[in-house]
Design a protein around this motif. Sequence first.
Motif, PDB file in Angstrom:
ATOM      1  N   VAL A   1       0.854  -1.188   0.000  1.00  0.00           N
ATOM      2  CA  VAL A   1       0.000   0.000   0.000  1.00  0.00           C
ATOM      3  C   VAL A   1       0.893   1.243   0.000  1.00  0.00           C
ATOM      4  N   LEU A   2       0.704   2.105  -0.998  1.00  0.00           N
ATOM      5  CA  LEU A   2       1.508   3.334  -1.136  1.00  0.00           C
ATOM      6  C   LEU A   2       0.658   4.547  -0.761  1.00  0.00           C
ATOM      7  N   PRO A   3       0.929   5.171   0.389  1.00  0.00           N
ATOM      8  CA  PRO A   3       0.191   6.394   0.755  1.00  0.00           C
ATOM      9  C   PRO A   3       0.635   7.567  -0.106  1.00  0.00           C
TER      10      PRO A   3
ATOM     11  N   ALA B   1      -2.432   2.297  -4.422  1.00  0.00           N
ATOM     12  CA  ALA B   1      -2.162   3.718  -4.129  1.00  0.00           C
ATOM     13  C   ALA B   1      -3.418   4.384  -3.582  1.00  0.00           C
ATOM     14  N   THR B   2      -3.325   4.939  -2.395  1.00  0.00           N
ATOM     15  CA  THR B   2      -4.464   5.638  -1.791  1.00  0.00           C
ATOM     16  C   THR B   2      -3.983   6.932  -1.127  1.00  0.00           C
ATOM     17  N   THR B   3      -4.874   7.857  -0.950  1.00  0.00           N
ATOM     18  CA  THR B   3      -4.507   9.215  -0.530  1.00  0.00           C
ATOM     19  C   THR B   3      -4.650   9.381   0.983  1.00  0.00           C
ATOM     20  N   GLN B   4      -3.683  10.127   1.582  1.00  0.00           N
ATOM     21  CA  GLN B   4      -3.751  10.447   3.008  1.00  0.00           C
ATOM     22  C   GLN B   4      -4.784  11.543   3.253  1.00  0.00           C
ATOM     23  N   LYS B   5      -5.478  11.443   4.393  1.00  0.00           N
ATOM     24  CA  LYS B   5      -6.413  12.508   4.781  1.00  0.00           C
ATOM     25  C   LYS B   5      -5.672  13.728   5.279  1.00  0.00           C
ATOM     26  N   ASP B   6      -4.566  13.515   5.984  1.00  0.00           N
ATOM     27  CA  ASP B   6      -3.766  14.618   6.526  1.00  0.00           C
ATOM     28  C   ASP B   6      -2.337  14.442   6.029  1.00  0.00           C
ATOM     29  N   ILE B   7      -1.848  15.421   5.249  1.00  0.00           N
ATOM     30  CA  ILE B   7      -0.528  15.283   4.638  1.00  0.00           C
ATOM     31  C   ILE B   7       0.588  15.367   5.668  1.00  0.00           C
ATOM     32  N   LYS B   8       0.279  15.866   6.902  1.00  0.00           N
ATOM     33  CA  LYS B   8       1.313  16.021   7.916  1.00  0.00           C
ATOM     34  C   LYS B   8       1.673  14.699   8.590  1.00  0.00           C
ATOM     35  N   VAL B   9       0.828  13.695   8.456  1.00  0.00           N
ATOM     36  CA  VAL B   9       1.087  12.392   9.094  1.00  0.00           C
ATOM     37  C   VAL B   9       2.163  11.674   8.307  1.00  0.00           C
ATOM     38  N   ASP B  10       3.271  11.326   8.955  1.00  0.00           N
ATOM     39  CA  ASP B  10       4.410  10.731   8.263  1.00  0.00           C
ATOM     40  C   ASP B  10       4.284   9.208   8.133  1.00  0.00           C
ATOM     41  N   ASP B  11       3.626   8.572   9.107  1.00  0.00           N
ATOM     42  CA  ASP B  11       3.477   7.121   9.084  1.00  0.00           C
ATOM     43  C   ASP B  11       2.001   6.789   9.265  1.00  0.00           C
TER      44      ASP B  11
ATOM     45  N   LEU C   1      -9.280  -2.682   3.029  1.00  0.00           N
ATOM     46  CA  LEU C   1      -9.965  -3.348   4.135  1.00  0.00           C
ATOM     47  C   LEU C   1      -9.161  -3.322   5.423  1.00  0.00           C
ATOM     48  N   GLU C   2      -7.829  -3.472   5.309  1.00  0.00           N
ATOM     49  CA  GLU C   2      -7.027  -3.591   6.524  1.00  0.00           C
ATOM     50  C   GLU C   2      -5.565  -3.312   6.213  1.00  0.00           C
ATOM     51  N   ILE C   3      -4.891  -2.667   7.139  1.00  0.00           N
ATOM     52  CA  ILE C   3      -3.433  -2.527   7.083  1.00  0.00           C
ATOM     53  C   ILE C   3      -2.861  -3.555   8.055  1.00  0.00           C
ATOM     54  N   THR C   4      -2.101  -4.511   7.491  1.00  0.00           N
ATOM     55  CA  THR C   4      -1.598  -5.596   8.346  1.00  0.00           C
ATOM     56  C   THR C   4      -0.246  -5.274   8.943  1.00  0.00           C
ATOM     57  N   SER C   5       0.570  -4.510   8.229  1.00  0.00           N
ATOM     58  CA  SER C   5       1.903  -4.179   8.761  1.00  0.00           C
ATOM     59  C   SER C   5       2.397  -2.892   8.130  1.00  0.00           C
ATOM     60  N   LYS C   6       3.340  -2.252   8.811  1.00  0.00           N
ATOM     61  CA  LYS C   6       3.948  -1.020   8.321  1.00  0.00           C
ATOM     62  C   LYS C   6       5.441  -1.201   8.068  1.00  0.00           C
ATOM     63  N   THR C   7       5.942  -2.390   8.273  1.00  0.00           N
ATOM     64  CA  THR C   7       7.373  -2.657   8.054  1.00  0.00           C
ATOM     65  C   THR C   7       7.516  -3.850   7.124  1.00  0.00           C
ATOM     66  N   PRO C   8       8.465  -3.872   6.169  1.00  0.00           N
ATOM     67  CA  PRO C   8       9.353  -2.713   5.872  1.00  0.00           C
ATOM     68  C   PRO C   8       8.628  -1.592   5.155  1.00  0.00           C
ATOM     69  N   PHE C   9       7.384  -1.872   4.698  1.00  0.00           N
ATOM     70  CA  PHE C   9       6.519  -0.845   4.124  1.00  0.00           C
ATOM     71  C   PHE C   9       5.079  -1.266   4.380  1.00  0.00           C
ATOM     72  N   HIS C  10       4.137  -0.378   4.039  1.00  0.00           N
ATOM     73  CA  HIS C  10       2.723  -0.659   4.307  1.00  0.00           C
ATOM     74  C   HIS C  10       2.237  -1.827   3.432  1.00  0.00           C
ATOM     75  N   GLN C  11       1.506  -2.761   4.058  1.00  0.00           N
ATOM     76  CA  GLN C  11       0.874  -3.857   3.354  1.00  0.00           C
ATOM     77  C   GLN C  11      -0.521  -4.065   3.944  1.00  0.00           C
ATOM     78  N   GLY C  12      -1.419  -4.561   3.121  1.00  0.00           N
ATOM     79  CA  GLY C  12      -2.764  -4.771   3.626  1.00  0.00           C
ATOM     80  C   GLY C  12      -3.624  -5.569   2.684  1.00  0.00           C
ATOM     81  N   PHE C  13      -4.882  -5.765   3.097  1.00  0.00           N
ATOM     82  CA  PHE C  13      -5.860  -6.490   2.292  1.00  0.00           C
ATOM     83  C   PHE C  13      -6.796  -5.493   1.627  1.00  0.00           C
ATOM     84  N   ILE C  14      -7.168  -5.780   0.367  1.00  0.00           N
ATOM     85  CA  ILE C  14      -8.068  -4.893  -0.373  1.00  0.00           C
ATOM     86  C   ILE C  14      -9.151  -5.710  -1.066  1.00  0.00           C
TER      87      ILE C  14
END
Length: 804
Positions: A42-44, A81-91, A130-143
Amino acid sequence: MDILLNKILSNDSDESTGYLSIVADNSESESINLSQDELIPVLPLRNMVMFPNVVLPIAVSRNKSLRLIREVYKNNGVLAATTQKDIKVDDPGLSDLYPIGTIARIVRILEMPDNSTTVLLQGITRFELLEITSKTPFHQGFIKTMTDQIPNEDNRVFVALIEAIKDLAIKIIQNSGTIPPETTFAIRNIDNPEQLINYITGNFALKVTEKQRLLEIDDLEERGYQLLEILNKESQLLEIKASIQSKAREDIDQQQREYFLQQQMKTIQDELGGGTSEQQINEMREKAALKKWNKEVAELFEKELSKLERTHPHSPDYPVQMNYVETILELPWNEYTKDNFDLKRAKRTLDRDHFGLEKVKDRILEHLAVLKLKGDLKSPILCLYGPPGVGKTSLGKSIAETLNRKYIRISLGGLHDEAEIRGHRRTYIGAMPGRIIQNIKKAGSANPVIVLDEIDKVNSDFKGDPSSALLEVLDPEQNSTFHDNYLDIDFDLSKILFIATANTIQTISQPLLDRMELIDVSGYITEEKIEIAIRHLIPRQRENHGLTKEQCILSKEAVRAIIESYTRESGVRELDRKIAKIMRQIAKKVATNETYEIDIPVEELKNYLGAPLFTKDLYEGNDYIGVVTGLAWTSVGGEILFIETSLSKSKAPTLTLTGNLGNVMKESAILALEYIKAHATQLNIDESLFETMNVHVHVPEGAIPKDGPSAGITMVTAMTSAFTGHKVKKALAMTGEMTLRGKVLPVGGIKEKILAAKRANIKEVILCHENQKDIEEIKSSYLKGLKFHFVSDIREVLDIALIK
């Protein structure tokens, strides 16, 4: 890829293509079917939205994102690829991302000359995260992949919609001057409606929230209508800007340039939907529809609002008119708080906040009782008058709490401008309503409790007479149609409970006094002050100084000593200051761990407060002929005073009066001597003494002015004692006025005088028979140990007072 993609892929220099995204050929578009159990990277995205069938260059800076694109590119895979609601959030987490995004394939990774990385993404299809399963080494999830609802090819309405979108988009490109002309070529050659809508949405400078809203629409026809609406607004904005620019001359001066910029700002604000005068006026009209005002006020408001609508926002009259309309709108027309008719609770509240003041409390409870039974009552105008520090102002706050009404205090001390009450006319610069209307607006209720503080200190000068302006405010028959000069329309004040406070009623004009119900708030007696100190002052000062009950105790004896030796007042303000002084010193001892007596004894008070400032009234006994104890009233309570008479031989007898006596008291002395001369035989006085003896009457403490008729019978008794040689009865005091014929008349201040007599260890008191009713109003505990003689004639006084 089409020509634009080839141009981007072959561009390895700093030169930009001039645009952000391109459309992919139909041959390259594909559908992706992923299992919901399959993890996907998942690429924010920040500040951009990815669309299917659109190639989008994205600058990648986050380490996680760099690792993600290289891993996906290496495996020739896809990413979400999905868009962040707040651009200030780094992770970002799941809640920080929009749930709808686009599955994309990496076309190419470009390493730029400035060491930054740009990746070309080709959108494929929409998905739901649907879900973000992990953030390391990058974001991954189910869609879950999503498909668009595309209308049939024979849907002529949809075909016309696509053509309208295409024409409007080309028109915007031609008018904007910022979009590359290649975009027009691309739009003309896109036949797929889905690709066309997505391409235009991705390329035009729309808000991220608008793009995201379009991406989330499943129905392609609905998405087209929404896009057409947005393009229409963009086209209108461009036309307005073009119109403004065409009217602006090249040689405009600084003032014209500023106006031009303001017009552009206004145009932008209109498009953004914020802060325009039209919106403010519409909001006012909506609020006005909810107001409870009568037809007359509604018509006036609509008339004034229409006038505001016709006024240019940059006109000097605009803010003046706006302030007036807002004032009318913010006033609580016929908006009332509900009164609390629980009389038992009301009595508890009044007793809790104020000790004594029984007449005032009873008057408030009477008003509440009538209001409860009748349901509607024109509020009376109460005037509490009395010495400072007895709780007149704070009583108003307790009344407001009792009635469950809003509380307003208006200080009238030193007021000398009539406009402060009635307001200024709108023709004046800086005009505003009077204090009455201003405070009602602030309270938000048309039936508050308003305390008019220090009404006796209102002054008049060349600006008018505020006390005359108060006549309409304080007249229950007139204040239902109170006219404020600024408001210029009648406002109902009849439901307001006005409470005026004054130290004296002598300086209040007679017409104003006539409109108020006067309630005398007399000073507190020593016993009442002790109770107030124990119940209110000492606990409050303990709390203010950070002390507990275990760290400081002031007994009733200590409080009595403070009252009698260190204060001389009707109220309790000075007593409060003395208690605070003691608490400060104890707080210092506690903070420095000094030892001290927690229960402060009376003899230790001088260590905290210094030497006593006042001495207690002491009865001097009956050792001297011609000395009689009288009772006097002062602004700080009752006192005893001594009338001393002495005779001296003289060839030309005169009456000498000393002791800083006022005219009324001097007349009492003359009257007393004349009565004795006229009744010398009945009093067993040798008449020859009047021809050979000077009579000297003195009242001690000559620096203190004394006046009043209360010493009449005391003067007669003192002179008779001197002429007859009979002493006055021990522990006896008296007060009363006397007529030339010897009739004893009643006097005031009986409560204070009786307590002064008790403090001085007086055992018997002589009073006029008509003052018996005043004695009955005093608590029996205060009268313990006193014997009263009620008389009607001066002969009765002499029979009781003189020892035969």
